[in-house]
Design a protein around this motif. Sequence first.
Motif, PDB file in Angstrom:
ATOM      1  N   ARG A 106       0.819  -1.214   0.000  1.00 35.94           N
ATOM      2  CA  ARG A 106       0.000   0.000   0.000  1.00 35.94           C
ATOM      3  C   ARG A 106       0.851   1.263   0.000  1.00 35.94           C
ATOM      4  O   ARG A 106       0.306   2.367  -0.038  1.00 35.94           O
ATOM      5  N   TYR A 107       2.155   1.102   0.060  1.00 31.15           N
ATOM      6  CA  TYR A 107       3.062   2.242   0.069  1.00 31.15           C
ATOM      7  C   TYR A 107       3.874   2.212  -1.227  1.00 31.15           C
ATOM      8  O   TYR A 107       4.937   1.598  -1.295  1.00 31.15           O
ATOM      9  N   PRO A 108       3.370   2.844  -2.278  1.00 31.15           N
ATOM     10  CA  PRO A 108       4.016   2.745  -3.597  1.00 31.15           C
ATOM     11  C   PRO A 108       5.451   3.252  -3.612  1.00 31.15           C
ATOM     12  O   PRO A 108       6.276   2.749  -4.370  1.00 31.15           O
ATOM     13  N   ALA A 109       5.775   4.246  -2.784  1.00 32.45           N
ATOM     14  CA  ALA A 109       7.154   4.734  -2.750  1.00 32.45           C
ATOM     15  C   ALA A 109       8.091   3.631  -2.263  1.00 32.45           C
ATOM     16  O   ALA A 109       9.195   3.464  -2.786  1.00 32.45           O
ATOM     17  N   PHE A 110       7.646   2.874  -1.252  1.00 32.57           N
ATOM     18  CA  PHE A 110       8.475   1.769  -0.772  1.00 32.57           C
ATOM     19  C   PHE A 110       8.619   0.688  -1.827  1.00 32.57           C
ATOM     20  O   PHE A 110       9.699   0.104  -1.987  1.00 32.57           O
ATOM     21  N   VAL A 111       7.541   0.397  -2.557  1.00 31.20           N
ATOM     22  CA  VAL A 111       7.592  -0.646  -3.589  1.00 31.20           C
ATOM     23  C   VAL A 111       8.648  -0.304  -4.642  1.00 31.20           C
ATOM     24  O   VAL A 111       9.433  -1.147  -5.066  1.00 31.20           O
ATOM     25  N   ARG A 112       8.704   0.955  -5.067  1.00 26.31           N
ATOM     26  CA  ARG A 112       9.693   1.353  -6.064  1.00 26.31           C
ATOM     27  C   ARG A 112      11.110   1.319  -5.473  1.00 26.31           C
ATOM     28  O   ARG A 112      12.064   0.928  -6.129  1.00 26.31           O
ATOM     29  N   PHE A 113      11.210   1.759  -4.229  1.00 20.74           N
ATOM     30  CA  PHE A 113      12.500   1.707  -3.529  1.00 20.74           C
ATOM     31  C   PHE A 113      12.985   0.265  -3.433  1.00 20.74           C
ATOM     32  O   PHE A 113      14.182  -0.029  -3.613  1.00 20.74           O
ATOM     33  N   TRP A 114      12.070  -0.635  -3.138  1.00 21.08           N
ATOM     34  CA  TRP A 114      12.355  -2.063  -3.060  1.00 21.08           C
ATOM     35  C   TRP A 114      12.872  -2.579  -4.408  1.00 21.08           C
ATOM     36  O   TRP A 114      13.847  -3.329  -4.469  1.00 21.08           O
ATOM     37  N   LEU A 115      12.226  -2.156  -5.494  1.00 24.30           N
ATOM     38  CA  LEU A 115      12.645  -2.564  -6.829  1.00 24.30           C
ATOM     39  C   LEU A 115      14.071  -2.094  -7.124  1.00 24.30           C
ATOM     40  O   LEU A 115      14.909  -2.868  -7.609  1.00 24.30           O
ATOM     41  N   ALA A 116      14.340  -0.819  -6.845  1.00 20.54           N
ATOM     42  CA  ALA A 116      15.674  -0.273  -7.101  1.00 20.54           C
ATOM     43  C   ALA A 116      16.727  -1.024  -6.296  1.00 20.54           C
ATOM     44  O   ALA A 116      17.806  -1.360  -6.804  1.00 20.54           O
ATOM     45  N   SER A 117      16.427  -1.293  -5.027  1.00 25.19           N
ATOM     46  CA  SER A 117      17.371  -1.986  -4.158  1.00 25.19           C
ATOM     47  C   SER A 117      17.631  -3.410  -4.641  1.00 25.19           C
ATOM     48  O   SER A 117      18.766  -3.893  -4.636  1.00 25.19           O
ATOM     49  N   THR A 118      16.583  -4.098  -5.090  1.00 20.38           N
ATOM     50  CA  THR A 118      16.713  -5.479  -5.537  1.00 20.38           C
ATOM     51  C   THR A 118      17.607  -5.593  -6.765  1.00 20.38           C
ATOM     52  O   THR A 118      18.501  -6.446  -6.838  1.00 20.38           O
ATOM     53  N   VAL A 119      17.383  -4.731  -7.753  1.00 16.08           N
ATOM     54  CA  VAL A 119      18.194  -4.766  -8.974  1.00 16.08           C
ATOM     55  C   VAL A 119      19.657  -4.464  -8.652  1.00 16.08           C
ATOM     56  O   VAL A 119      20.574  -5.118  -9.146  1.00 16.08           O
ATOM     57  N   SER A 120      19.872  -3.464  -7.801  1.00  7.31           N
ATOM     58  CA  SER A 120      21.230  -3.114  -7.414  1.00  7.31           C
ATOM     59  C   SER A 120      21.901  -4.247  -6.654  1.00  7.31           C
ATOM     60  O   SER A 120      23.091  -4.531  -6.852  1.00  7.31           O
ATOM     61  N   ASP A 121      21.159  -4.924  -5.771  1.00  7.23           N
ATOM     62  CA  ASP A 121      21.709  -6.048  -5.015  1.00  7.23           C
ATOM     63  C   ASP A 121      22.165  -7.168  -5.948  1.00  7.23           C
ATOM     64  O   ASP A 121      23.214  -7.787  -5.730  1.00  7.23           O
ATOM     65  N   PHE A 122      21.385  -7.439  -6.977  1.00 18.26           N
ATOM     66  CA  PHE A 122      21.734  -8.494  -7.920  1.00 18.26           C
ATOM     67  C   PHE A 122      23.092  -8.204  -8.553  1.00 18.26           C
ATOM     68  O   PHE A 122      23.964  -9.071  -8.621  1.00 18.26           O
ATOM     69  N   GLY A 123      23.271  -6.977  -9.005  1.00 17.84           N
ATOM     70  CA  GLY A 123      24.553  -6.604  -9.604  1.00 17.84           C
ATOM     71  C   GLY A 123      25.688  -6.647  -8.612  1.00 17.84           C
ATOM     72  O   GLY A 123      26.827  -7.001  -8.965  1.00 17.84           O
ATOM     73  N   GLN A 127      15.718  -7.453   2.775  1.00 21.04           N
ATOM     74  CA  GLN A 127      16.772  -8.452   2.928  1.00 21.04           C
ATOM     75  C   GLN A 127      16.427  -9.734   2.195  1.00 21.04           C
ATOM     76  O   GLN A 127      17.311 -10.434   1.695  1.00 21.04           O
ATOM     77  N   GLN A 128      15.118 -10.053   2.102  1.00 24.26           N
ATOM     78  CA  GLN A 128      14.734 -11.221   1.319  1.00 24.26           C
ATOM     79  C   GLN A 128      15.136 -11.030  -0.138  1.00 24.26           C
ATOM     80  O   GLN A 128      15.657 -11.948  -0.783  1.00 24.26           O
ATOM     81  N   SER A 129      14.892  -9.843  -0.661  1.00 24.83           N
ATOM     82  CA  SER A 129      15.295  -9.557  -2.038  1.00 24.83           C
ATOM     83  C   SER A 129      16.809  -9.640  -2.180  1.00 24.83           C
ATOM     84  O   SER A 129      17.332 -10.159  -3.174  1.00 24.83           O
ATOM     85  N   ASP A 130      17.508  -9.128  -1.177  1.00 28.13           N
ATOM     86  CA  ASP A 130      18.972  -9.175  -1.202  1.00 28.13           C
ATOM     87  C   ASP A 130      19.474 -10.614  -1.218  1.00 28.13           C
ATOM     88  O   ASP A 130      20.418 -10.948  -1.946  1.00 28.13           O
ATOM     89  N   THR A 131      18.831 -11.466  -0.439  1.00 30.56           N
ATOM     90  CA  THR A 131      19.290 -12.847  -0.376  1.00 30.56           C
ATOM     91  C   THR A 131      18.920 -13.622  -1.636  1.00 30.56           C
ATOM     92  O   THR A 131      19.668 -14.514  -2.062  1.00 30.56           O
ATOM     93  N   VAL A 132      17.781 -13.317  -2.233  1.00 29.47           N
ATOM     94  CA  VAL A 132      17.447 -13.932  -3.520  1.00 29.47           C
ATOM     95  C   VAL A 132      18.476 -13.514  -4.561  1.00 29.47           C
ATOM     96  O   VAL A 132      18.955 -14.322  -5.368  1.00 29.47           O
ATOM     97  N   ALA A 133      18.848 -12.227  -4.535  1.00 29.68           N
ATOM     98  CA  ALA A 133      19.875 -11.739  -5.456  1.00 29.68           C
ATOM     99  C   ALA A 133      21.206 -12.420  -5.189  1.00 29.68           C
ATOM    100  O   ALA A 133      21.950 -12.752  -6.116  1.00 29.68           O
TER     101      ALA A 133
END
Length: 448
Positions: free
Chosen positions: A17-34, A155-161
């Motif tokens: 329900r917090y779209p700003a966090f969702v986008r922040f989450w996306l940016a963080s996930t892609v960066s973590d993968f790299g 952190q879940q996204s980070d660990t998947v990455a």
Amino acid sequence: MGVVDDGPAVMEPKLRRYPAFVRFWLASTVSDFGTYITTLALSVLILVTMNGTPLDQGLINAARWTPYLLFGLVAGVWIDRFPRRTVLIGGDLGRGLILAGVCVTAVMGTLSVPTLMVLMFTFGTLALTSDAAYQSFLPQLVPRSLLTQANARLQQSDTVAQTTGSAVAGGLVAVVTAPVALLVDAVSYFFSAAVLLSLERPSGQAPVRSKLRLHQKVAEGLRWVYGHPQLAPLAWSTHIWFIGSAILGTVLPTVILNDLHLGALGLGLVLGCSGIGAVVGTTLSTRLGHRRGTGNAMVAARLAQPFAVALVALAPLAAGGGHAGEVHDSPLQWPGELWAAFALAGLGQLLFGLAMGVEGPLEMGYQQAVTPDRLIARMSATRRSVNRGMIVIGAPLGGVIAIAAGTDMALWAAVAFLLLASLVLLFSRFRDARIEDQQLSDEEALIP
């Protein structure tokens, strides 16, 4: 884009329900993968492409984290003067350009250990500012009652990455070489910057104004971290933990690449095991924190980590000495002894990642929840500067021990530091900490 909690009588809203966090989450996930691709690619670049030693690996790792030791205590004060979104965007763009520069100089054959140390020092300086802004930006995107859940998702996204990034990096490095693989992380940073640019500036976000002088602001952050009855023992335990972790980070690539000769893919698979464990750990983190208490859950996680690294230290013994000098780039070429060594190293990394996954969101959420908003940047910068300063000590120390006494002794040194860190936390007041008992309300956090 401000977010206001509706009060204790209303059920906690879900993070989506917090779209700003969702986008922040996306940016963080892609960066973590790299980032995990770069972690592996740099090790291969140093130890294989540049024919470096464990000490070279340790020195370059130390250069990356030295800015935290030199500038970390003032970073939080400096970050307070600027919009945190702007700092994050600048950090992403700068780091992307640096990695592109490493790729170009390596391909041209002009990259040396001193040059790479300078580039990594600059990279670390930008990472320092971004880290401080990152911690103080998240509480502006979600209410404090959701900080633990938000950190768990990040952190879940980070660990998947970590899981997929490490394995993919091994194959990518084998196909396109380590320097070219670094471009993937450069692109991920550029993508993260683009996503952050699409965010609206959170309402109510303004530079923190204070009549205190620089040294007074730094002292205030130090007093908060080391004077708090729960944050202080957590900080000291984490400082010791970082020494052990830095030794492990320096020596493990040498063991996999040079001692066991499992190649870049083998290193990626071993590091990927840690990511798999971390995915499970972050999934269980919030539940364990509620059930056993924040402190007890973190103590149990830290006690498991030295035993995990002990399994890694036993891996070379399982391999024996009959394969020295033989390179096995594909698992299909591994004889039985190397599969046994891989199994021990992978299991150890799996358990290590599981424990880190459990403690990560709990530690982050607890720190943010008990710290007033005006001190979050300084709290984060203080802890991170000392923690990364421990890497400056631990990374070269791991290289020195590996050269003087062998990689096996260096791994056992990592075990000793991790055990000491867990005991410090076990026999402290943090063991009884519960985030529910000490969590600040959103209204209290806004009081200057």
